[in-house]
Design a protein around this motif. Sequence first.
Motif, PDB file in Angstrom:
ATOM      1  N   PHE A  47       0.803  -1.215   0.000  1.00 51.44           N
ATOM      2  CA  PHE A  47       0.000   0.000   0.000  1.00 51.44           C
ATOM      3  C   PHE A  47       0.841   1.272   0.000  1.00 51.44           C
ATOM      4  O   PHE A  47       0.741   2.086  -0.914  1.00 51.44           O
ATOM      5  CB  PHE A  47      -0.928   0.032   1.229  1.00 51.44           C
ATOM      6  CG  PHE A  47      -1.907  -1.086   1.273  1.00 51.44           C
ATOM      7  CD1 PHE A  47      -3.117  -0.981   0.612  1.00 51.44           C
ATOM      8  CD2 PHE A  47      -1.640  -2.236   1.984  1.00 51.44           C
ATOM      9  CE1 PHE A  47      -4.043  -1.999   0.658  1.00 51.44           C
ATOM     10  CE2 PHE A  47      -2.555  -3.266   2.034  1.00 51.44           C
ATOM     11  CZ  PHE A  47      -3.758  -3.153   1.364  1.00 51.44           C
ATOM     12  N   ASP A  48       1.648   1.443   1.031  1.00 51.01           N
ATOM     13  CA  ASP A  48       2.397   2.684   1.175  1.00 51.01           C
ATOM     14  C   ASP A  48       3.476   2.843   0.120  1.00 51.01           C
ATOM     15  O   ASP A  48       3.737   3.951  -0.345  1.00 51.01           O
ATOM     16  CB  ASP A  48       3.009   2.775   2.575  1.00 51.01           C
ATOM     17  CG  ASP A  48       1.942   2.837   3.655  1.00 51.01           C
ATOM     18  OD1 ASP A  48       0.881   3.438   3.389  1.00 51.01           O
ATOM     19  OD2 ASP A  48       2.153   2.280   4.745  1.00 51.01           O
ATOM     20  N   ALA A  84       1.739   3.901  -3.067  1.00 52.71           N
ATOM     21  CA  ALA A  84       1.256   5.277  -2.896  1.00 52.71           C
ATOM     22  C   ALA A  84       2.407   6.266  -3.016  1.00 52.71           C
ATOM     23  O   ALA A  84       2.272   7.323  -3.641  1.00 52.71           O
ATOM     24  CB  ALA A  84       0.563   5.433  -1.548  1.00 52.71           C
ATOM     25  N   PRO A  99      -2.360  10.135  -4.565  1.00 55.50           N
ATOM     26  CA  PRO A  99      -2.933   8.788  -4.443  1.00 55.50           C
ATOM     27  C   PRO A  99      -4.266   8.745  -3.693  1.00 55.50           C
ATOM     28  O   PRO A  99      -5.017   7.798  -3.846  1.00 55.50           O
ATOM     29  CB  PRO A  99      -1.857   8.010  -3.693  1.00 55.50           C
ATOM     30  CG  PRO A  99      -1.017   9.017  -3.027  1.00 55.50           C
ATOM     31  CD  PRO A  99      -1.108  10.267  -3.838  1.00 55.50           C
ATOM     32  N   ARG A 100      -4.593   9.773  -2.904  1.00 56.64           N
ATOM     33  CA  ARG A 100      -5.850   9.791  -2.163  1.00 56.64           C
ATOM     34  C   ARG A 100      -6.967  10.505  -2.924  1.00 56.64           C
ATOM     35  O   ARG A 100      -7.972  10.883  -2.341  1.00 56.64           O
ATOM     36  CB  ARG A 100      -5.643  10.456  -0.804  1.00 56.64           C
ATOM     37  CG  ARG A 100      -4.799   9.623   0.112  1.00 56.64           C
ATOM     38  CD  ARG A 100      -4.727  10.228   1.500  1.00 56.64           C
ATOM     39  NE  ARG A 100      -3.553   9.725   2.165  1.00 56.64           N
ATOM     40  CZ  ARG A 100      -2.421  10.403   2.310  1.00 56.64           C
ATOM     41  NH1 ARG A 100      -2.328  11.629   1.860  1.00 56.64           N
ATOM     42  NH2 ARG A 100      -1.392   9.867   2.912  1.00 56.64           N
ATOM     43  N   LEU A 118      -4.179   0.392  -7.208  1.00 56.99           N
ATOM     44  CA  LEU A 118      -4.323   1.063  -5.915  1.00 56.99           C
ATOM     45  C   LEU A 118      -5.372   2.154  -6.027  1.00 56.99           C
ATOM     46  O   LEU A 118      -5.390   2.896  -7.014  1.00 56.99           O
ATOM     47  CB  LEU A 118      -2.983   1.688  -5.509  1.00 56.99           C
ATOM     48  CG  LEU A 118      -2.958   2.473  -4.200  1.00 56.99           C
ATOM     49  CD1 LEU A 118      -2.898   1.516  -3.021  1.00 56.99           C
ATOM     50  CD2 LEU A 118      -1.783   3.414  -4.177  1.00 56.99           C
ATOM     51  N   TRP A 177      -7.931   4.888  -3.261  1.00 55.71           N
ATOM     52  CA  TRP A 177      -8.346   5.357  -1.945  1.00 55.71           C
ATOM     53  C   TRP A 177      -9.866   5.379  -1.902  1.00 55.71           C
ATOM     54  O   TRP A 177     -10.504   5.965  -2.769  1.00 55.71           O
ATOM     55  CB  TRP A 177      -7.782   6.755  -1.714  1.00 55.71           C
ATOM     56  CG  TRP A 177      -8.131   7.362  -0.411  1.00 55.71           C
ATOM     57  CD1 TRP A 177      -9.145   8.236  -0.157  1.00 55.71           C
ATOM     58  CD2 TRP A 177      -7.465   7.154   0.831  1.00 55.71           C
ATOM     59  NE1 TRP A 177      -9.145   8.586   1.162  1.00 55.71           N
ATOM     60  CE2 TRP A 177      -8.121   7.934   1.801  1.00 55.71           C
ATOM     61  CE3 TRP A 177      -6.364   6.388   1.221  1.00 55.71           C
ATOM     62  CZ2 TRP A 177      -7.722   7.969   3.127  1.00 55.71           C
ATOM     63  CZ3 TRP A 177      -5.971   6.423   2.541  1.00 55.71           C
ATOM     64  CH2 TRP A 177      -6.647   7.208   3.473  1.00 55.71           C
ATOM     65  N   TYR A 200      -6.663   2.715   1.843  1.00 55.12           N
ATOM     66  CA  TYR A 200      -6.258   2.242   0.525  1.00 55.12           C
ATOM     67  C   TYR A 200      -6.824   0.857   0.258  1.00 55.12           C
ATOM     68  O   TYR A 200      -6.945   0.027   1.160  1.00 55.12           O
ATOM     69  CB  TYR A 200      -4.733   2.152   0.419  1.00 55.12           C
ATOM     70  CG  TYR A 200      -4.037   3.476   0.288  1.00 55.12           C
ATOM     71  CD1 TYR A 200      -4.220   4.269  -0.834  1.00 55.12           C
ATOM     72  CD2 TYR A 200      -3.174   3.924   1.273  1.00 55.12           C
ATOM     73  CE1 TYR A 200      -3.583   5.482  -0.955  1.00 55.12           C
ATOM     74  CE2 TYR A 200      -2.517   5.134   1.155  1.00 55.12           C
ATOM     75  CZ  TYR A 200      -2.727   5.909   0.031  1.00 55.12           C
ATOM     76  OH  TYR A 200      -2.097   7.108  -0.088  1.00 55.12           O
TER      77      TYR A 200
END
Length: 129
Positions: free
Chosen positions: A23-24, A27, A38-39, A57, A59, A64
């Motif tokens: 995830f991170d 992102a 990414p959000r 991916l 949001w 996420y």
Amino acid sequence: MLTLPPAVRVYIGTGPCDLRKQFDGIALLVEQTLRLEPRSGHLFVVFNRRGDQVRILFWDRNGYCLFAKRLERGRFRLPWRGAAAPPAHVELEAAELALILEGIDLAGARRRPRWTPAAPSTEGDAAVY
């Protein structure tokens, strides 16, 4: 088939991605390499070097979501592969992403012309009802 609202955009990173990222990591890749947020609620798609794995991916207002697909045989047919200098990312429609994920080669596909409404006149003529 993917059914997404028209406001959702699909961004595909054209460079290979190390899909050990989760995830991170993905992102951060979207922020630093693609220069996108990414959000934002849009879909961000990355493929591995061999082209047999994909991660998506997005949001969803409180966290996420990460979707993955790995082909047992073959590779995804990516239209920008082999290009001399592809851009950092490509924006596609959800239907085009669905075709790529189903294994359809978009290189020979062509888009049919679509109807678009005429722009309203700005000449100040009175509207006829």
